[in-house]
Design a protein around this motif. Structure first.
Motif, mmCIF file in Angstrom:
data_model
loop_
_atom_site.group_PDB
_atom_site.id
_atom_site.type_symbol
_atom_site.label_atom_id
_atom_site.label_comp_id
_atom_site.label_asym_id
_atom_site.label_seq_id
_atom_site.Cartn_x
_atom_site.Cartn_y
_atom_site.Cartn_z
ATOM 1 N N ALA A 117 23.962 -15.657 17.609
ATOM 2 C CA ALA A 117 22.672 -14.839 17.489
ATOM 3 C C ALA A 117 22.888 -13.562 17.774
ATOM 4 O O ALA A 117 22.072 -12.562 17.143
ATOM 5 C CB ALA A 117 21.693 -15.407 18.474
ATOM 6 N N VAL A 118 23.914 -13.199 18.752
ATOM 7 C CA VAL A 118 23.913 -11.629 18.962
ATOM 8 C C VAL A 118 24.604 -10.993 17.815
ATOM 9 O O VAL A 118 24.251 -9.846 17.447
ATOM 10 C CB VAL A 118 24.952 -11.605 20.528
ATOM 11 C CG1 VAL A 118 25.199 -9.924 20.539
ATOM 12 C CG2 VAL A 118 24.315 -12.114 21.444
ATOM 13 N N GLU A 119 25.413 -11.474 17.129
ATOM 14 C CA GLU A 119 26.187 -10.835 15.995
ATOM 15 C C GLU A 119 25.259 -10.907 14.810
ATOM 16 O O GLU A 119 25.235 -9.816 14.151
ATOM 17 C CB GLU A 119 27.141 -11.945 15.438
ATOM 18 C CG GLU A 119 27.964 -11.452 14.121
ATOM 19 C CD GLU A 119 28.544 -12.712 13.605
ATOM 20 O OE1 GLU A 119 28.787 -12.818 12.377
ATOM 21 O OE2 GLU A 119 29.095 -13.698 14.272
ATOM 22 N N LEU A 120 24.369 -11.642 14.683
ATOM 23 C CA LEU A 120 22.927 -11.583 13.566
ATOM 24 C C LEU A 120 21.954 -10.628 13.610
ATOM 25 O O LEU A 120 21.126 -10.364 13.095
ATOM 26 C CB LEU A 120 22.740 -12.902 13.165
ATOM 27 C CG LEU A 120 23.744 -13.879 12.642
ATOM 28 C CD1 LEU A 120 23.191 -15.288 12.275
ATOM 29 C CD2 LEU A 120 24.406 -13.223 11.338
ATOM 30 N N ALA A 121 21.753 -10.252 15.061
ATOM 31 C CA ALA A 121 20.643 -9.416 15.636
ATOM 32 C C ALA A 121 20.631 -8.215 14.759
ATOM 33 O O ALA A 121 21.615 -7.476 14.527
ATOM 34 C CB ALA A 121 20.563 -9.518 16.998
ATOM 35 N N GLU A 122 19.185 -7.865 14.457
ATOM 36 C CA GLU A 122 18.878 -6.710 13.911
ATOM 37 C C GLU A 122 18.525 -5.726 14.946
ATOM 38 O O GLU A 122 18.344 -4.582 14.804
ATOM 39 C CB GLU A 122 17.940 -6.561 12.690
ATOM 40 C CG GLU A 122 18.394 -7.498 11.613
ATOM 41 C CD GLU A 122 17.472 -7.961 10.370
ATOM 42 O OE1 GLU A 122 16.096 -7.573 10.749
ATOM 43 O OE2 GLU A 122 17.843 -8.402 9.342
ATOM 44 N N GLY A 123 18.148 -6.179 16.079
ATOM 45 C CA GLY A 123 17.253 -5.276 16.956
ATOM 46 C C GLY A 123 18.467 -4.450 17.781
ATOM 47 O O GLY A 123 19.703 -4.771 18.073
ATOM 48 N N GLU A 124 17.817 -3.207 18.398
ATOM 49 C CA GLU A 124 18.734 -2.566 19.355
ATOM 50 C C GLU A 124 18.743 -3.112 20.742
ATOM 51 O O GLU A 124 19.671 -2.522 21.419
ATOM 52 C CB GLU A 124 18.089 -1.229 19.253
ATOM 53 C CG GLU A 124 18.044 -0.481 17.915
ATOM 54 C CD GLU A 124 16.863 0.544 17.616
ATOM 55 O OE1 GLU A 124 16.795 1.513 18.519
ATOM 56 O OE2 GLU A 124 15.892 0.217 16.869
ATOM 57 N N TYR A 125 17.856 -3.914 21.064
ATOM 58 C CA TYR A 125 17.779 -4.746 22.201
ATOM 59 C C TYR A 125 17.456 -6.235 21.973
ATOM 60 O O TYR A 125 17.249 -6.603 20.804
ATOM 61 C CB TYR A 125 16.685 -4.256 23.017
ATOM 62 C CG TYR A 125 16.804 -2.692 23.245
ATOM 63 C CD1 TYR A 125 17.005 -2.216 24.479
ATOM 64 C CD2 TYR A 125 16.129 -1.992 22.562
ATOM 65 C CE1 TYR A 125 17.245 -0.889 24.624
ATOM 66 C CE2 TYR A 125 16.050 -0.289 22.665
ATOM 67 C CZ TYR A 125 16.682 0.084 23.880
ATOM 68 O OH TYR A 125 16.703 1.355 23.913
ATOM 69 N N PHE A 126 18.165 -7.214 22.728
ATOM 70 C CA PHE A 126 18.225 -8.384 22.764
ATOM 71 C C PHE A 126 17.845 -9.446 23.805
ATOM 72 O O PHE A 126 18.171 -8.763 25.032
ATOM 73 C CB PHE A 126 19.801 -8.663 22.245
ATOM 74 C CG PHE A 126 19.909 -10.052 21.912
ATOM 75 C CD1 PHE A 126 19.855 -10.582 20.544
ATOM 76 C CD2 PHE A 126 20.357 -11.070 22.745
ATOM 77 C CE1 PHE A 126 20.236 -11.873 20.044
ATOM 78 C CE2 PHE A 126 20.776 -12.264 22.302
ATOM 79 C CZ PHE A 126 20.752 -12.710 21.035
#
Length: 345
Positions: free
Chosen positions: A74-83
């Motif tokens: 999920a972290v790898e695929l995230a597009e956001g600057e924050y998670f």
């Protein structure tokens, strides 16, 4: 407007997933990505996710890769600057993303954010529910966010977990580096490793508000695993070995800021975390020296006139006789143990 990703790792929880998705999609902050990472579920999970349409980004692993690799995906695929992770059995407040981003915006060196969560069987009928979150001093009545040097808090994660998803958020670039430290076979304590690795890169913010809800139920992975004391101890030893290499990498002089941070924890809670660590460690003499150093630093922060509150078993050395007694107790059926205790009066 910065983009924020809510990553939702899931596996065979279609009965709980819909409510978690509703919480994620109900955020008041509009530029929020909701990303589901399905670890090859065998139930109706794909159908549940698709019922929310294109508001949800859906990734399905071809095969089951395991809990923490799926969290990392999920972290790898995230597009956001924050998670932030939102587990499929938890909920977050509608203003969670907005409030986290307002805090991150205060300074560029804030890498980690934490609020607090309730833990109960129902999010709509709460009674004397435990409050989960950092035990470090915050001004609850004033509602002030507390900012701290991450290096001062990171060593505490060797002893006890201070926070857990979904009450926490990260800068995504920092989190991507932190998840590289994940250990295979350490499912119970990988949270500690991730948070410590992230905190080493900057400051953390502790926000005194209830922003999330942990659903208490019998199928929780952590609850199931914690019943196996031998497995918990094995994994805690993996955590200890991680910190054996982690602590020497901290800046010189980290010990005093760490003691100052621990000094902001009530004495009762300091004793609690020492008891918890002793339960996990078992025999302190066989743990790395760095582990015993952290324990001793925590004890040193307790005023002398209150140090009697620290149970003797936290500091006692394990002689061969004690080890033998512990092994005998381990193989003795509980009913026999009760008879022996009753005989002793």
């Amino acid at each position: 407007m910065p983009r924020f990703t809510i990553g939702m790792p899931t596996y065979n929880r279609c009965d709980l997933l819909a409510k978690a998705l509703q919480a994620a999609l109900g955020q008041t902050y509009s530029n929020t990505e909701v990303l589901v990472c399905d670890d090859a579920s065998k139930d109706r999970t794909p159908e549940v996710v698709r019922s929310f349409g294109d508001r949800v980004r859906y990734h399905r692993n071809a095969t089951n890769i395991g809990m923490w690799p799926n969290f990392a995906k999920a972290v790898e695929l995230a597009e956001g600057e924050y998670f932030s992770w939102l587990q499929d059995d938890d909920l977050i407040h509608r203003d969670f993303v907005q409030r986290a981003l307002e805090t991150f915006a205060k300074a560029s060196d804030i890498v980690f954010y934490s609020g607090f969560a309730l833990h109960d069987h129902s999010p709509t009928s709460v009674h004397w529910a435990p409050l989960v979150g950092p035990m470090i001093y915050v001004n609850w009545m004033g509602g002030e966010v507390r900012f701290m040097d991450g290096v001062a808090v990171a060593p505490l994660l060797h002893i006890i977990n201070i926070a857990t998803p979904p009450m926490i958020a990260f800068r995504t670039d920092v989190l991507r580096r932190a998840v590289r430290q994940l250990l295979p076979g350490c499912d119970l304590f990988n949270e500690n490793i991730i948070m410590a690795s992230a905190m080493r890169e900057g400051r953390l913010a502790i926000d005194p508000w209830i922003c999330a809800f942990h659903l208490a139920h019998e199928k929780q992975v952590s609850r199931i695993m914690e019943r196996d004391h031998d497995e918990r101890r094995r994994q805690w030893r993996l955590l200890a070995r991680f910190f054996e290499g982690f602590l020497p990498q901290l800046p010189e002089g980290w010990e005093q800021p760490f003691k100052d941070a621990v000094g902001g924890i009530s004495v009762v809670n300091r004793v609690h975390l020492l008891n918890w660590a002793t339960t996990c460690a078992g025999d302190w003499d066989t743990t790395p020296a760095t582990t015993r150093d952290i324990r001793d630093m925590i004890i040193e922060t307790i005023p002398l006139d209150q140090r009697h509150l620290v149970p003797s078993w936290v500091t006692a050395r394990w002689t061969p006789i004690k080890r033998l007694k512990q092994r005998i107790k381990k193989v003795t059926p509980p009913v026999i143990q009760r008879i022996i205790r009753a005989t002793r009066g």
